[in-house]
Scaffold this motif. Structure first.
Motif, PDB file in Angstrom:
ATOM      1  N   GLU A 192      16.699  38.081  27.875  1.00 23.15           N
ATOM      2  CA  GLU A 192      16.553  38.152  26.424  1.00 23.15           C
ATOM      3  C   GLU A 192      17.234  36.986  25.713  1.00 23.15           C
ATOM      4  O   GLU A 192      16.749  36.510  24.686  1.00 23.15           O
ATOM      5  N   THR A 193      18.355  36.526  26.238  1.00 24.72           N
ATOM      6  CA  THR A 193      19.113  35.460  25.576  1.00 24.72           C
ATOM      7  C   THR A 193      19.030  34.133  26.312  1.00 24.72           C
ATOM      8  O   THR A 193      19.376  33.094  25.746  1.00 24.72           O
ATOM      9  N   GLY A 194      18.610  34.156  27.575  1.00 18.61           N
ATOM     10  CA  GLY A 194      18.591  32.936  28.368  1.00 18.61           C
ATOM     11  C   GLY A 194      19.960  32.545  28.889  1.00 18.61           C
ATOM     12  O   GLY A 194      20.104  31.476  29.511  1.00 18.61           O
ATOM     13  N   GLU A 195      20.967  33.371  28.646  1.00 18.14           N
ATOM     14  CA  GLU A 195      22.314  33.073  29.116  1.00 18.14           C
ATOM     15  C   GLU A 195      22.526  33.643  30.514  1.00 18.14           C
ATOM     16  O   GLU A 195      21.784  34.510  30.976  1.00 18.14           O
ATOM     17  N   THR A 196      23.562  33.143  31.160  1.00 12.34           N
ATOM     18  CA  THR A 196      23.907  33.593  32.504  1.00 12.34           C
ATOM     19  C   THR A 196      25.290  34.217  32.489  1.00 12.34           C
ATOM     20  O   THR A 196      26.238  33.620  31.959  1.00 12.34           O
ATOM     21  N   VAL A 197      25.389  35.407  33.033  1.00  7.60           N
ATOM     22  CA  VAL A 197      26.691  36.073  33.145  1.00  7.60           C
ATOM     23  C   VAL A 197      27.231  35.808  34.548  1.00  7.60           C
ATOM     24  O   VAL A 197      26.598  36.161  35.545  1.00  7.60           O
ATOM     25  N   VAL A 198      28.388  35.154  34.599  1.00  3.52           N
ATOM     26  CA  VAL A 198      29.026  34.818  35.871  1.00  3.52           C
ATOM     27  C   VAL A 198      30.269  35.676  36.018  1.00  3.52           C
ATOM     28  O   VAL A 198      31.184  35.610  35.187  1.00  3.52           O
ATOM     29  N   ASP A 199      30.301  36.504  37.055  1.00  2.00           N
ATOM     30  CA  ASP A 199      31.487  37.304  37.355  1.00  2.00           C
ATOM     31  C   ASP A 199      32.385  36.487  38.273  1.00  2.00           C
ATOM     32  O   ASP A 199      31.946  36.043  39.353  1.00  2.00           O
ATOM     33  N   VAL A 200      33.628  36.295  37.829  1.00  2.00           N
ATOM     34  CA  VAL A 200      34.571  35.499  38.615  1.00  2.00           C
ATOM     35  C   VAL A 200      35.804  36.319  38.912  1.00  2.00           C
ATOM     36  O   VAL A 200      36.223  37.172  38.120  1.00  2.00           O
ATOM     37  N   SER A 201      36.369  36.058  40.071  1.00  2.00           N
ATOM     38  CA  SER A 201      37.612  36.711  40.471  1.00  2.00           C
ATOM     39  C   SER A 201      38.768  35.739  40.259  1.00  2.00           C
ATOM     40  O   SER A 201      38.712  34.590  40.716  1.00  2.00           O
ATOM     41  N   VAL A 202      39.789  36.201  39.544  1.00  2.00           N
ATOM     42  CA  VAL A 202      40.959  35.370  39.234  1.00  2.00           C
ATOM     43  C   VAL A 202      42.224  36.180  39.500  1.00  2.00           C
ATOM     44  O   VAL A 202      42.180  37.416  39.575  1.00  2.00           O
ATOM     45  N   PRO A 203      43.380  35.515  39.636  1.00  2.00           N
ATOM     46  CA  PRO A 203      44.634  36.258  39.762  1.00  2.00           C
ATOM     47  C   PRO A 203      44.865  37.133  38.531  1.00  2.00           C
ATOM     48  O   PRO A 203      44.471  36.793  37.419  1.00  2.00           O
ATOM     49  N   GLU A 204      45.497  38.264  38.730  1.00  2.00           N
ATOM     50  CA  GLU A 204      45.720  39.209  37.638  1.00  2.00           C
ATOM     51  C   GLU A 204      46.420  38.553  36.449  1.00  2.00           C
ATOM     52  O   GLU A 204      46.119  38.855  35.288  1.00  2.00           O
ATOM     53  N   GLY A 205      47.329  37.634  36.717  1.00  2.00           N
ATOM     54  CA  GLY A 205      48.075  37.007  35.624  1.00  2.00           C
ATOM     55  C   GLY A 205      47.216  36.118  34.747  1.00  2.00           C
ATOM     56  O   GLY A 205      47.586  35.840  33.595  1.00  2.00           O
ATOM     57  N   ASP A 206      46.075  35.637  35.247  1.00  2.00           N
ATOM     58  CA  ASP A 206      45.209  34.752  34.466  1.00  2.00           C
ATOM     59  C   ASP A 206      44.053  35.492  33.806  1.00  2.00           C
ATOM     60  O   ASP A 206      43.321  34.905  33.001  1.00  2.00           O
ATOM     61  N   ALA A 207      43.860  36.759  34.138  1.00  2.00           N
ATOM     62  CA  ALA A 207      42.678  37.477  33.686  1.00  2.00           C
ATOM     63  C   ALA A 207      42.642  37.631  32.167  1.00  2.00           C
ATOM     64  O   ALA A 207      41.610  37.387  31.531  1.00  2.00           O
ATOM     65  N   ALA A 208      43.752  38.034  31.551  1.00  2.00           N
ATOM     66  CA  ALA A 208      43.762  38.273  30.105  1.00  2.00           C
ATOM     67  C   ALA A 208      43.509  36.982  29.338  1.00  2.00           C
ATOM     68  O   ALA A 208      42.718  36.952  28.381  1.00  2.00           O
ATOM     69  N   ASP A 209      44.164  35.910  29.742  1.00  2.00           N
ATOM     70  CA  ASP A 209      43.984  34.629  29.041  1.00  2.00           C
ATOM     71  C   ASP A 209      42.538  34.132  29.195  1.00  2.00           C
ATOM     72  O   ASP A 209      41.932  33.657  28.235  1.00  2.00           O
ATOM     73  N   LEU A 210      41.974  34.263  30.403  1.00  2.00           N
ATOM     74  CA  LEU A 210      40.606  33.814  30.614  1.00  2.00           C
ATOM     75  C   LEU A 210      39.628  34.650  29.802  1.00  2.00           C
ATOM     76  O   LEU A 210      38.684  34.108  29.200  1.00  2.00           O
ATOM     77  N   ALA A 211      39.833  35.949  29.756  1.00  2.00           N
ATOM     78  CA  ALA A 211      38.939  36.814  28.985  1.00  2.00           C
ATOM     79  C   ALA A 211      38.978  36.456  27.505  1.00  2.00           C
ATOM     80  O   ALA A 211      37.943  36.443  26.824  1.00  2.00           O
ATOM     81  N   ALA A 212      40.185  36.146  26.986  1.00  2.00           N
ATOM     82  CA  ALA A 212      40.302  35.778  25.573  1.00  2.00           C
ATOM     83  C   ALA A 212      39.592  34.457  25.293  1.00  2.00           C
ATOM     84  O   ALA A 212      38.902  34.303  24.271  1.00  2.00           O
ATOM     85  N   ARG A 213      39.726  33.498  26.171  1.00  2.00           N
ATOM     86  CA  ARG A 213      39.076  32.202  25.966  1.00  2.00           C
ATOM     87  C   ARG A 213      37.550  32.335  26.097  1.00  2.00           C
ATOM     88  O   ARG A 213      36.794  31.706  25.360  1.00  2.00           O
TER      89      ARG A 213
END
Length: 228
Positions: A192-213
């Motif tokens: 519908e949007t032409g976008e791609t959702v990429v699921d990535v695995s990161v260390p727990e300490g980086d997850a919140a910052d990455l999600a916010a960005r």
């Protein structure tokens, strides 16, 4: 002419005509049959065609191999059970790394490394013994436009970096951009949007910052070298 001579001749027969053949029970010679070369050629061609057909059928059977296919949808991370798989015999390109049918019993209790749909061939990359995400890791989904990611198709296991891009005004600072290293777990396209959702695995300490960005949509994905 004497009377005896007259009696020995048939009525109307000429004196010098050859004697009539004797009709007896002796077998007549059989007429010679004409040989037909095209008939022999046709028979030879049919025999050759039958031999080729048998050879092709034998080759078709021997080129197939017993492999596993998925007969029930399995979500990523779910445990694989015996009833989820079936053995079929087909011709498969070995570069696909299919799982042999003899491995069915050994796969019980393993987990799906990606979403598996019924009717698909089971490959070695689609099975794992580890949970996703693993201990000390977090899974973050990032929605990206084609301009925010490389055109090279991503694969599970790729090492990538999520890089923070300049703000809405295009400001660029002298500081190095913030980057987060991650491992690709899954990729799905949103038609519908032409976008791609990429699921990535990161260390727990980086997850919140990455999600916010990622929520600001001011990020880009960089694919690093696959060869290590």
């Amino acid at each position: 002419m004497s009377q005896n001579t007259a009696q020995g001749l048939s009525v109307g027969a000429r004196p010098d005509s050859p004697p009539m053949p004797h009709l007896n029970n002796s077998p007549r010679p059989r007429p010679k049959r004409r040989r037909r070369p095209w008939l022999f050629a046709l028979c030879a061609a049919l025999v050759a065609a039958g031999a080729l057909g048998s050879a092709f059928a034998f080759t078709s059977v021997t080129d197939t191999q017993a492999v596993l296919v998925v007969i029930r949808d399995i979500n990523r991370g779910e445990t694989i059970e015996a009833g989820d798989l079936s053995v079929v015999r087909i011709g498969v390109d070995p570069t696909l790394n299919p799982v042999p049918g003899s491995q069915m019993a050994k796969l019980e209790g393993s987990r799906a490394a990606a979403d598996l749909w019924a009717g698909t061939l089971l490959t070695e990359a689609a099975v794992t013994d580890q949970l996703v995400p693993g201990q000390g890791e977090s899974l973050v989904g990032i929605s990206l436009t084609p301009a925010q990611m490389p055109s090279e198709p991503l694969r599970a296991g790729d090492t990538v970096r999520i890089v923070t891009t300049p703000g809405d005004q295009g400001e660029v600072t002298n500081e190095d951009p913030v980057t987060v290293e991650a491992i690709v777990v899954g990729v799905s396209l949103v038609p519908e949007t032409g976008e791609t959702v990429v699921d990535v695995s990161v260390p727990e300490g980086d997850a919140a910052d990455l999600a916010a960005r990622a929520a600001t949509r001011r990020v880009a994905l960089v694919l690093d070298a696959r060869e290590r």
